[in-house]
Motif scaffolding. Structure first.
Motif, PDB file in Angstrom:
ATOM      1  N   MET A 142       0.902  -1.211   0.022  1.00 21.09           N
ATOM      2  CA  MET A 142       0.165  -0.019  -0.044  1.00 21.09           C
ATOM      3  C   MET A 142       0.897   1.384  -0.098  1.00 21.09           C
ATOM      4  SD  MET A 142      -2.835  -0.514   2.782  1.00 21.09           S
ATOM      5  CE  MET A 142      -4.232   0.554   2.644  1.00 21.09           C
ATOM      6  N   PRO A 143       0.596   2.288  -0.861  1.00 22.67           N
ATOM      7  CA  PRO A 143       1.581   3.420  -0.954  1.00 22.67           C
ATOM      8  C   PRO A 143       0.849   4.026   0.503  1.00 22.67           C
ATOM      9  CG  PRO A 143      -0.596   3.713  -2.175  1.00 22.67           C
ATOM     10  CD  PRO A 143      -0.476   2.244  -1.835  1.00 22.67           C
ATOM     11  N   GLU A 144       1.792   5.145   0.902  1.00 24.15           N
ATOM     12  CA  GLU A 144       1.686   5.957   1.956  1.00 24.15           C
ATOM     13  C   GLU A 144       0.400   6.769   1.602  1.00 24.15           C
ATOM     14  OE1 GLU A 144       0.933   7.121   5.009  1.00 24.15           O
ATOM     15  OE2 GLU A 144       3.156   6.760   5.462  1.00 24.15           O
ATOM     16  N   THR A 145      -0.353   7.311   2.962  1.00 25.47           N
ATOM     17  CA  THR A 145      -1.647   8.093   2.424  1.00 25.47           C
ATOM     18  C   THR A 145      -1.235   9.456   1.864  1.00 25.47           C
ATOM     19  OG1 THR A 145      -1.812   9.163   4.630  1.00 25.47           O
ATOM     20  CG2 THR A 145      -2.809   6.892   4.267  1.00 25.47           C
ATOM     21  N   ALA A 146      -1.983   9.817   1.078  1.00 26.70           N
ATOM     22  CA  ALA A 146      -1.950  11.304   0.214  1.00 26.70           C
ATOM     23  C   ALA A 146      -1.917  12.414   1.316  1.00 26.70           C
ATOM     24  CB  ALA A 146      -2.893  11.502  -0.788  1.00 26.70           C
ATOM     25  N   ARG A 147      -2.628  12.221   2.276  1.00 26.75           N
ATOM     26  CA  ARG A 147      -2.877  13.352   3.346  1.00 26.75           C
ATOM     27  C   ARG A 147      -1.514  13.298   4.063  1.00 26.75           C
ATOM     28  NH1 ARG A 147      -8.290  12.150   2.231  1.00 26.75           N
ATOM     29  NH2 ARG A 147      -9.478  14.174   1.892  1.00 26.75           N
ATOM     30  N   PHE A 148      -0.832  12.117   4.489  1.00 30.89           N
ATOM     31  CA  PHE A 148       0.146  12.247   5.183  1.00 30.89           C
ATOM     32  C   PHE A 148       1.414  13.027   4.309  1.00 30.89           C
ATOM     33  CE2 PHE A 148       4.330  10.941   6.854  1.00 30.89           C
ATOM     34  CZ  PHE A 148       4.252  11.146   8.209  1.00 30.89           C
ATOM     35  N   THR A 149       1.459  12.293   3.297  1.00 30.70           N
ATOM     36  CA  THR A 149       2.663  12.814   2.299  1.00 30.70           C
ATOM     37  C   THR A 149       2.309  14.361   2.007  1.00 30.70           C
ATOM     38  OG1 THR A 149       2.427  10.457   1.305  1.00 30.70           O
ATOM     39  CG2 THR A 149       3.773  12.140  -0.072  1.00 30.70           C
ATOM     40  N   ALA A 150       1.266  14.749   1.818  1.00 30.06           N
ATOM     41  CA  ALA A 150       1.136  16.123   1.225  1.00 30.06           C
ATOM     42  C   ALA A 150       0.983  16.990   2.536  1.00 30.06           C
ATOM     43  CB  ALA A 150      -0.190  16.262   0.199  1.00 30.06           C
ATOM     44  N   LEU A 151       0.205  16.717   3.456  1.00 30.73           N
ATOM     45  CA  LEU A 151       0.132  17.660   4.777  1.00 30.73           C
ATOM     46  C   LEU A 151       1.039  17.636   5.729  1.00 30.73           C
ATOM     47  CD1 LEU A 151      -3.731  17.407   4.954  1.00 30.73           C
ATOM     48  CD2 LEU A 151      -2.427  19.203   3.919  1.00 30.73           C
ATOM     49  N   VAL A 152       1.558  16.409   6.160  1.00 29.97           N
ATOM     50  CA  VAL A 152       2.714  16.231   7.065  1.00 29.97           C
ATOM     51  C   VAL A 152       4.159  16.296   6.621  1.00 29.97           C
ATOM     52  CG1 VAL A 152       2.951  14.987   9.261  1.00 29.97           C
ATOM     53  CG2 VAL A 152       0.739  14.974   8.220  1.00 29.97           C
ATOM     54  N   ALA A 153       4.403  15.300   5.732  1.00 30.41           N
ATOM     55  CA  ALA A 153       5.655  15.092   4.953  1.00 30.41           C
ATOM     56  C   ALA A 153       6.017  16.254   4.036  1.00 30.41           C
ATOM     57  CB  ALA A 153       5.708  13.711   4.399  1.00 30.41           C
ATOM     58  N   LYS A 154       4.992  17.118   3.640  1.00 25.61           N
ATOM     59  CA  LYS A 154       5.281  18.349   2.833  1.00 25.61           C
ATOM     60  C   LYS A 154       5.572  17.814   1.391  1.00 25.61           C
ATOM     61  CE  LYS A 154       4.203  20.717   6.616  1.00 25.61           C
ATOM     62  NZ  LYS A 154       2.740  21.065   6.865  1.00 25.61           N
ATOM     63  N   ASP A 155       5.073  16.753   0.808  1.00 26.08           N
ATOM     64  CA  ASP A 155       5.710  16.200  -0.481  1.00 26.08           C
ATOM     65  C   ASP A 155       4.335  15.928  -1.477  1.00 26.08           C
ATOM     66  OD1 ASP A 155       6.795  15.291  -2.668  1.00 26.08           O
ATOM     67  OD2 ASP A 155       7.978  13.729  -1.715  1.00 26.08           O
ATOM     68  N   ALA A 156       4.013  17.236  -2.205  1.00 29.34           N
ATOM     69  CA  ALA A 156       2.694  17.218  -2.821  1.00 29.34           C
ATOM     70  C   ALA A 156       3.023  16.272  -4.093  1.00 29.34           C
ATOM     71  CB  ALA A 156       2.080  18.568  -3.308  1.00 29.34           C
ATOM     72  N   LYS A 157       4.067  16.452  -4.461  1.00 24.84           N
ATOM     73  CA  LYS A 157       4.527  15.797  -5.782  1.00 24.84           C
ATOM     74  C   LYS A 157       4.476  14.176  -5.569  1.00 24.84           C
ATOM     75  CE  LYS A 157       7.695  14.763  -9.419  1.00 24.84           C
ATOM     76  NZ  LYS A 157       7.084  13.387  -9.732  1.00 24.84           N
ATOM     77  N   GLN A 158       5.107  13.770  -4.461  1.00 24.03           N
ATOM     78  CA  GLN A 158       4.793  12.201  -4.249  1.00 24.03           C
ATOM     79  C   GLN A 158       3.435  11.833  -3.903  1.00 24.03           C
ATOM     80  OE1 GLN A 158       7.521  10.162  -4.132  1.00 24.03           O
ATOM     81  NE2 GLN A 158       5.966   8.571  -4.090  1.00 24.03           N
ATOM     82  N   ALA A 159       2.744  12.792  -3.265  1.00 23.30           N
ATOM     83  CA  ALA A 159       1.067  12.354  -2.903  1.00 23.30           C
ATOM     84  C   ALA A 159       0.400  12.235  -4.217  1.00 23.30           C
ATOM     85  CB  ALA A 159       0.585  13.611  -2.276  1.00 23.30           C
TER      86      ALA A 159
END
Length: 536
Positions: free
Chosen positions: A236-253
């Motif tokens: 499973m990929p990491e959830t988009a909300r963690f990647t974008a809002l917490v890890a701050k990586d919108a491209k990866q999300a």
């Protein structure tokens, strides 16, 4: 909805229900299936452990676990679960949901197997190693609560999010059924293969040496469902909300969700700047800002879960009395060891089938139609009514001719727990807090529930004892009696109903709308730190 909602999150919110939603339910739900199986199956084998390891020569009745040992065997997994909920909830916000998800599962698999291998023939050695591994099993199960709820809520769309989170939780019902059915199969086959007389006919021969394998096999099989989903969890990929809002990586999300949603989500790199940290809005769990925005919400989710679990876990006290009263479980001395396991498993499976499982799925079907708040309020209301209806004329229910009525009322209480607060207290904390503390807040709420579970399971074990010490169970002091205990539980449910008013309704709203993160994005925008992700 805030105009600065990331498009990748909009895509998730408005996505049609598709196959990946169901695979997520199964992958996350298998943890709960295992959790229910493991926590439930210990109650099927405690009587057997008493017969094997606490048998006294010449005693008229089979051996039972002493009160302290019984409390340890049943309660140590609850202590582990509480610790796991707090620890893994916090870790899920620090490292990401996916990284931690595999750890909890491995812990559950290893400890399930190890608890069935509890060493030695000496009672002390067996019970000590069993308790040790069940603590760590509970620790892994505890991590599954905040992570499964958070992952499911962050993957789901707005319209059916409640149903999907509730469906993950409802897998518990299947875990309970599987535990009961497997125990029936194992005990029946051992009983047929190694025939043994009833205890009163021949005390020593009534527990054949092979009975020691029965409880070990039942406990170890709990590792199977968890082990089977390990690979899927890791993929499973990491959830988009963690990647974008917490890890701050919108491209990866955007890349991750493009694969999941099977539609092109183009993260135009020249437009994507990492979301800037705006100190004013990136408040932590222990800040005044969190207290102002979400303090009452956290108070609402923790108190309602705490109060619900007091009532929910106290059911174990009354089950054995009910089963004996309606003749489902005969006197212990009239059966051999494996037959007793069969009878207990059969009775608990019937209760699960009639009241537990249907309640969960009523919630799944209706939560996005009538909302979390209404279901929770209604559930607490009916639990209060049925508890008082059992308690006030309690003497009436103890007569033989009224016992079927008692079982019906009792079943309805737990139907409305599952079509009510037992499911909604799990769903709501995964929806109303900001992404960076979502997993932690769910962990705190569920740990509060486990604290209630300990009060319900052990506090009431002592409270429900007969007022006359000579009539109390061996080793227990006098209590306030079952009738008064039921009255106390009625008031506990009433309090739960009142605290429900602190919890907001999240039906049909996006997670960012509920948590106020859209406002934060707008604040960040005014500082020039905006991220744009467009969908082709």
């Amino acid at each position: 909805m805030g105009k600065d909602q990331l498009q990748v999150l909009n895509a998730l919110d408005s996505a049609k229900t598709q196959w990946y939603h169901f695979t997520a339910v199964i992958i996350a739900g298998m943890g709960f299936f295992t959790d229910a199986y493991d926590l439930f199956c210990i109650s099927l084998v405690t009587k057997l452990l008493g017969r094997i390891y606490y048998h006294h020569e010449g005693a008229l009745k089979p051996g039972i676990l002493p009160p302290g040992v019984s409390a340890a065997v049943n309660g140590v997994a609850l202590c582990g679960t509480l610790a796991g909920q707090l620890f893994f909830g916090w870790l899920g916000d620090k490292l990401g949901r996916k990284k931690v998800y595999g750890m909890t599962l491995m812990l559950m698999v290893i400890c399930s197997v190890a608890s069935g291998l509890s060493m030695g023939k000496d009672p002390k050695a067996v019970i000590t190693t069993l308790c040790f591994f069940r603590f760590w099993l509970g620790f892994g199960i505890g991590g599954d609560y905040p992570l499964s709820a958070t992952i499911m809520s962050e993957y789901a769309n707005k319209k059916t999010r409640g149903a999907f989170i509730a469906a993950v939780f409802a897998m518990q019902g299947f875990g309970i059924l599987a535990g009961g059915l497997f125990a029936i199969v194992v005990s029946t086959s051992f009983n047929a293969r190694f025939k043994a007389p009833a205890y009163r006919d021949n005390a020593d021969a009534s527990t054949p040496p092979q009975a020691d394998y029965v409880w070990r096999i039942i406990l170890m099989v709990g590792a199977l469902p968890a082990g089977l989903t390990y690979y899927s969890r890791m993929k499973m990929p990491e959830t988009a909300r963690f990647t974008a809002l917490v890890a701050k990586d919108a491209k990866q999300a955007a890349d991750d969700m493009a694969k999941v949603l099977q539609q092109e989500i183009e993260a135009e790199e020249h437009k994507v700047e990492r979301i800037g940290e705006d100190e004013a809005t990136a408040y932590g769990l222990f800040s005044k800002e969190f207290l102002r925005r979400h303090g009452t919400h956290l108070l609402g989710t923790t108190t309602t879960w705490f109060l619900l679990d007091i009532a929910f876990y106290s059911q174990n006290l009354f089950q054995k009395d009910i089963f004996s009263a309606i003749g489902w479980i005969p006197q212990a001395e009239t059966m051999n060891a494996t037959e007793e396991v069969f009878r207990i498993a059969r009775a608990q499976t019937l209760i699960a089938l009639c009241s537990t499982v249907p309640g969960y799925w009523f919630t799944v079907a209706l939560i996005d139609k009538i909302g979390r708040f209404s279901i929770q309020l209604m559930g607490f209301f009916f639990m209060t009514v049925f508890m008082f209806a059992l308690a006030i004329p309690y003497d009436h229910w103890t007569h033989k001719e009224n016992r079927i009525g008692f079982v019906v009322m009792y079943s309805l209480t737990f139907f409305f727990a599952n079509f009510g607060p037992n499911a909604t207290t799990f769903v709501v904390p995964a929806e109303i807090f900001p992404a960076r503390v979502r997993s932690t807040c769910h962990g705190i709420s569920s740990a509060s529930g486990k604290l209630g579970a300990m009060v319900g399971a052990f506090g009431f074990l002592y409270l429900a004892q007969n007022k006359d010490k000579s009539k109390a169970d061996a080793g227990y002091p006098a209590g306030i009696g079952v009738k008064n205990s039921l009255i106390v539980l009625g008031f506990v449910n009433l309090l739960g109903l009142l605290f429900t008013f602190l919890v907001p309704e999240s039906k049909g709203k996006s997670l960012e709308e509920m948590s106020g993160e859209n406002e934060e994005d707008e604040a960040a925008d005014s500082n020039g730190n905006r991220t744009t992700v467009t969908i082709a």
